[in-house]
Design an enzyme around this catalytic site. Sequence first.
Site, mmCIF file in Angstrom:
data_model
loop_
_atom_site.group_PDB
_atom_site.id
_atom_site.type_symbol
_atom_site.label_atom_id
_atom_site.label_comp_id
_atom_site.label_asym_id
_atom_site.label_seq_id
_atom_site.Cartn_x
_atom_site.Cartn_y
_atom_site.Cartn_z
ATOM 1 N N GLY A 159 0.760 -1.241 0.000
ATOM 2 C CA GLY A 159 0.000 0.000 0.000
ATOM 3 C C GLY A 159 0.791 1.292 0.000
ATOM 4 O O GLY A 159 0.221 2.359 -0.238
ATOM 5 N N GLU A 161 3.611 -6.895 1.877
ATOM 6 C CA GLU A 161 3.286 -7.228 0.477
ATOM 7 C C GLU A 161 3.430 -5.993 -0.408
ATOM 8 O O GLU A 161 2.471 -5.560 -1.038
ATOM 9 C CB GLU A 161 1.851 -7.755 0.403
ATOM 10 C CG GLU A 161 1.581 -8.969 1.280
ATOM 11 C CD GLU A 161 0.084 -9.315 1.360
ATOM 12 O OE1 GLU A 161 -0.744 -8.543 0.835
ATOM 13 O OE2 GLU A 161 -0.234 -10.348 1.954
ATOM 14 N N CYS A 191 -9.804 3.807 -30.256
ATOM 15 C CA CYS A 191 -10.997 4.521 -30.679
ATOM 16 C C CYS A 191 -11.965 4.789 -29.547
ATOM 17 O O CYS A 191 -13.094 4.279 -29.564
ATOM 18 C CB CYS A 191 -11.664 3.743 -31.799
ATOM 19 S SG CYS A 191 -10.542 3.640 -33.189
HETATM 20 N N1 LLP Z 1 -1.444 -7.094 -1.154
HETATM 21 C C1 LLP Z 1 -2.714 -7.182 -1.553
HETATM 22 C C2 LLP Z 1 -3.589 -8.175 -0.944
HETATM 23 C C3 LLP Z 1 -3.186 -6.322 -2.571
HETATM 24 O O1 LLP Z 1 -4.445 -6.393 -2.960
HETATM 25 C C4 LLP Z 1 -2.307 -5.373 -3.150
HETATM 26 C C5 LLP Z 1 -2.744 -4.484 -4.227
HETATM 27 C C6 LLP Z 1 -0.974 -5.343 -2.710
HETATM 28 C C7 LLP Z 1 -0.577 -6.214 -1.688
HETATM 29 C C8 LLP Z 1 0.055 -4.405 -3.267
HETATM 30 O O2 LLP Z 1 -0.277 -3.091 -3.031
HETATM 31 P P1 LLP Z 1 0.753 -1.919 -3.390
HETATM 32 O O3 LLP Z 1 1.931 -2.030 -2.444
HETATM 33 O O4 LLP Z 1 1.150 -2.072 -4.782
HETATM 34 O O5 LLP Z 1 -0.034 -0.671 -3.155
HETATM 35 N N2 LLP Z 1 -4.109 -1.199 -10.305
HETATM 36 C C9 LLP Z 1 -4.080 -0.179 -9.263
HETATM 37 C C10 LLP Z 1 -3.558 -0.713 -7.946
HETATM 38 C C11 LLP Z 1 -4.344 -1.884 -7.427
HETATM 39 C C12 LLP Z 1 -3.781 -2.459 -6.146
HETATM 40 C C13 LLP Z 1 -4.465 -3.739 -5.796
HETATM 41 N N3 LLP Z 1 -3.943 -4.429 -4.657
HETATM 42 C C14 LLP Z 1 -3.267 1.007 -9.758
HETATM 43 O O6 LLP Z 1 -2.786 0.991 -10.882
HETATM 44 O O7 LLP Z 1 -3.137 1.993 -9.045
#
Ligand code: LLP
Length: 422
Positions: free
Chosen positions: A242, A277, A347
């Site tokens: 996150g 994570e 498009c």
């Molecule tokens: N762990 C879990 C259970 C998750 O659902 C996610 C991301 C992460 C870890 C990793 O989160 P991060 O550290 O990358 O914030 N497509 C979207 C982001 C979706 C994130 C979904 N879950 C974007 O392009 O901003």
Amino acid sequence: MNHFELRGGELHCEDTPLAKIAEAVGTPVYVYSSATLERHYQVLRDALAAEGVKDPLIAFAVKANSNVAVIATLARLGAGADVVSEGEIRRALAAGVPPERIVFSGVGKTEAEVAFALKAGVAEINVESEPELDLVNRVAQDLGVRAEIAIRVNPDVEAGGHAKISTGKADNKFGVSFSEAERLYAKASNLAGVRPVGVACHIGSQITDLAPMEAAFAKMRGLVERLKGEGLGVERLDLGGGLGVPYFNQPEPPAPADYAAMIARVTKGLDVALAFEPGRVIAANAGVLLARVTHVHQRAEGRRFLVLDAAMNDLLRPAMYDAYHDIRPVKPRAGEAVTYDVVGPVCETGDTFTRDRALPPLQAGDLVAFMTAGAYGAAMASEYNSRLLVPEVLVKGAEFAVVRPRPTYEDMLARERPAPWL
Ligand code: LLP
């Protein structure tokens, strides 16, 4: 910090000119920097170590960048993998992540996926609901194994950021409530097919404020203490990902050191192994999407469109989340900034990367780089408009390797079959 910088008037990735990659591989193409990936992982690991967090599992969220070479770069440093599908488990294994460093999350794991994960020997399945707990218990018993599980809790905290990527509010689909978590943990400890080893949460993505994280983690700590108080063993606490990154128009994200200090504060004396994570914070600034200007279309009255050969199918984030990506010319020309609407050839109007962006003057044939595109860029790409899936290149110093080649049109068509009645 990242390793994309101007040298001699030309944007480089490490010691490799981006123009050289465009020449060799064509555009659009994603380019990743090994040194930046490594650095981001090490900074997080070292920040946690400096705060006395012992042997955390840093499980790279494969969804952010699922290229096997990228995962392998991190695996060599000891990273684990956070995965959400059989495909991601296969990618993590192919990249050399040991199964005992793989954590399997996600709200809709199928029976086949659970069986695959258990046969592969993943470290932990993060269970997100009671039906899923029952499923894992049943599949594990069928296979004659005992699945190590964590219960994923939804801490009901507003983490800010875009509504489409918030995961930690009670009305989001992820995880169970605190009261349910206690009941399920007790239930799990009496099931033959599972062994509850911990609890997990993940409250959202692109979080730029530590306060909601700390609030959520404090609630998780309370849960661990209550479970232990009930005599249930809790060995692990998975705090998810996150952490946000700078996209240039957003609040400055927290420094890894401040994040680590907050983690140490909130978990002090808890005596559990911690897991994280992270996805975006590791991969985002380690990648760019390189594109070429196809046309500069200046309406007789009105707007000026910079038409690129990259489109929303290659980088979906602006269309999907109104995301801002810095756009840098690879060889900036001298002259006053010009205002462009930057668009792709797909498009639909949604295929607009940005409007009214002031950029150095550009001409057809010039290369531009979308910065901070290493996370949720290629991983979310598609073939919409029958555009070939965007290739990926990994740079190491003055070397580069095509780690996902651009398919051919023959490849694309060969995946389909005529129906017998046609
Ligand atoms: N762990 C879990 C259970 C998750 O659902 C996610 C991301 C992460 C870890 C990793 O989160 P991060 O550290 O990358 O914030 N497509 C979207 C982001 C979706 C994130 C979904 N879950 C974007 O392009 O901003």
